[in-house]
Motif scaffolding. Sequence first.
Motif, mmCIF file in Angstrom:
data_model
loop_
_atom_site.group_PDB
_atom_site.id
_atom_site.type_symbol
_atom_site.label_atom_id
_atom_site.label_comp_id
_atom_site.label_asym_id
_atom_site.label_seq_id
_atom_site.Cartn_x
_atom_site.Cartn_y
_atom_site.Cartn_z
ATOM 1 N N ILE A 112 -8.522 48.299 4.582
ATOM 2 C CA ILE A 112 -9.409 47.178 4.865
ATOM 3 C C ILE A 112 -9.888 47.346 6.304
ATOM 4 N N GLU A 113 -11.179 47.204 6.497
ATOM 5 C CA GLU A 113 -11.720 47.268 7.846
ATOM 6 C C GLU A 113 -12.063 45.852 8.298
ATOM 7 N N TYR A 114 -11.389 45.407 9.350
ATOM 8 C CA TYR A 114 -11.654 44.094 9.924
ATOM 9 C C TYR A 114 -12.667 44.266 11.045
ATOM 10 N N ILE A 115 -13.703 43.420 11.050
ATOM 11 C CA ILE A 115 -14.769 43.517 12.035
ATOM 12 C C ILE A 115 -14.909 42.194 12.762
ATOM 13 N N THR A 116 -15.124 42.271 14.061
ATOM 14 C CA THR A 116 -15.420 41.090 14.859
ATOM 15 C C THR A 116 -16.466 41.464 15.896
ATOM 16 N N ASN A 117 -17.105 40.468 16.462
ATOM 17 C CA ASN A 117 -18.080 40.693 17.529
ATOM 18 C C ASN A 117 -17.546 40.080 18.806
ATOM 19 N N LYS A 118 -17.438 40.910 19.850
ATOM 20 C CA LYS A 118 -16.938 40.447 21.139
ATOM 21 C C LYS A 118 -17.991 40.696 22.200
ATOM 22 N N LYS A 119 -17.959 39.870 23.200
ATOM 23 C CA LYS A 119 -18.866 40.051 24.327
ATOM 24 C C LYS A 119 -18.249 41.099 25.242
ATOM 25 N N ASP A 120 -18.984 42.172 25.453
ATOM 26 C CA ASP A 120 -18.538 43.266 26.305
ATOM 27 C C ASP A 120 -19.485 43.300 27.501
ATOM 28 N N GLY A 121 -19.102 42.566 28.537
ATOM 29 C CA GLY A 121 -20.002 42.458 29.680
ATOM 30 C C GLY A 121 -21.138 41.525 29.338
ATOM 31 N N ARG A 122 -22.334 42.052 29.302
ATOM 32 C CA ARG A 122 -23.519 41.247 29.046
ATOM 33 C C ARG A 122 -23.879 41.192 27.565
ATOM 34 N N TYR A 123 -23.458 42.177 26.786
ATOM 35 C CA TYR A 123 -23.889 42.297 25.391
ATOM 36 C C TYR A 123 -22.743 42.052 24.421
ATOM 37 N N THR A 124 -23.104 41.596 23.230
ATOM 38 C CA THR A 124 -22.132 41.413 22.161
ATOM 39 C C THR A 124 -22.087 42.688 21.335
ATOM 40 N N GLN A 125 -20.887 43.210 21.116
ATOM 41 C CA GLN A 125 -20.734 44.456 20.371
ATOM 42 C C GLN A 125 -19.716 44.272 19.256
ATOM 43 N N PRO A 126 -19.909 45.009 18.161
ATOM 44 C CA PRO A 126 -18.920 44.928 17.078
ATOM 45 C C PRO A 126 -17.685 45.776 17.402
ATOM 46 N N PHE A 127 -16.526 45.258 17.052
ATOM 47 C CA PHE A 127 -15.274 45.987 17.159
ATOM 48 C C PHE A 127 -14.632 45.988 15.786
ATOM 49 N N GLU A 128 -13.956 47.083 15.443
ATOM 50 C CA GLU A 128 -13.331 47.138 14.129
ATOM 51 C C GLU A 128 -11.893 47.629 14.240
ATOM 52 N N PHE A 129 -11.135 47.259 13.235
ATOM 53 C CA PHE A 129 -9.746 47.689 13.099
ATOM 54 C C PHE A 129 -9.523 48.036 11.632
ATOM 55 N N VAL A 130 -9.107 49.276 11.367
ATOM 56 C CA VAL A 130 -8.862 49.712 9.997
ATOM 57 C C VAL A 130 -7.371 49.556 9.707
ATOM 58 N N ASP A 131 -7.079 48.761 8.694
ATOM 59 C CA ASP A 131 -5.703 48.489 8.299
ATOM 60 C C ASP A 131 -5.380 49.295 7.040
ATOM 61 N N GLU A 132 -4.433 50.227 7.161
ATOM 62 C CA GLU A 132 -3.994 51.025 6.017
ATOM 63 C C GLU A 132 -2.869 50.253 5.329
ATOM 64 N N LEU A 133 -3.106 49.846 4.097
ATOM 65 C CA LEU A 133 -2.163 49.000 3.379
ATOM 66 C C LEU A 133 -1.057 49.822 2.726
ATOM 67 N N ASP A 134 0.178 49.289 2.763
ATOM 68 C CA ASP A 134 1.300 49.929 2.074
ATOM 69 C C ASP A 134 1.172 49.739 0.569
ATOM 70 N N THR A 135 0.861 48.507 0.160
ATOM 71 C CA THR A 135 0.608 48.224 -1.257
ATOM 72 C C THR A 135 -0.869 47.883 -1.385
ATOM 73 N N PRO A 136 -1.563 48.503 -2.324
ATOM 74 C CA PRO A 136 -3.013 48.299 -2.426
ATOM 75 C C PRO A 136 -3.394 46.861 -2.759
ATOM 76 N N LEU A 137 -4.536 46.462 -2.242
ATOM 77 C CA LEU A 137 -5.147 45.190 -2.566
ATOM 78 C C LEU A 137 -5.917 45.382 -3.867
ATOM 79 N N VAL A 138 -5.727 44.489 -4.825
ATOM 80 C CA VAL A 138 -6.398 44.623 -6.123
ATOM 81 C C VAL A 138 -7.543 43.622 -6.194
ATOM 82 N N LEU A 139 -8.763 44.150 -6.337
ATOM 83 C CA LEU A 139 -9.937 43.314 -6.565
ATOM 84 C C LEU A 139 -10.319 43.453 -8.032
ATOM 85 N N THR A 140 -10.513 42.332 -8.704
ATOM 86 C CA THR A 140 -10.914 42.386 -10.107
ATOM 87 C C THR A 140 -12.421 42.164 -10.212
ATOM 88 N N GLY A 141 -12.992 42.659 -11.283
ATOM 89 C CA GLY A 141 -14.438 42.594 -11.489
ATOM 90 C C GLY A 141 -14.995 41.196 -11.574
#
Length: 145
Positions: free
Chosen positions: A28-57
Amino acid sequence: MRLKGNLSQIKNSRDNQNVDVELYIDKIEYITNKKDGRYTQPFEFVDELDTPLVLTGDCLARVQDKHLEEGEFAYQVYDKVEGEYVLNPDKYLELTVAYDFDADLTILTAAYYTVTVSNEEFKDIKAERSKEKKQKKGKGRKGRS
């Protein structure tokens, strides 16, 4: 990542009949927008799961995007809240599939699942995952004197 069921069943609107399609997500990639000085930039964190997340149709609806390449699909993700399906604009799923003509089989080659969170949630998730990794590392070690 793993796919169970027929992905082509999922259309532009969410449908309860697609419950038999299961997608097992291992990142899962978590994304947020933070102010970096004068501009807002996206930051991400990739979380590798031990047990998979199941999405159903039944929680997915295909997005019509003309910019997607052949074999790429984008989906809106719905959350099930008290028996009702509610569109979650902060969640997004993109899949890439390839078709093997010899085996007559559709193969899932990439899954990209993102969740947009607030800055506070982002910090909490990142800190929690870091703490869990440190605990896992420490479990296999023997105490040294």
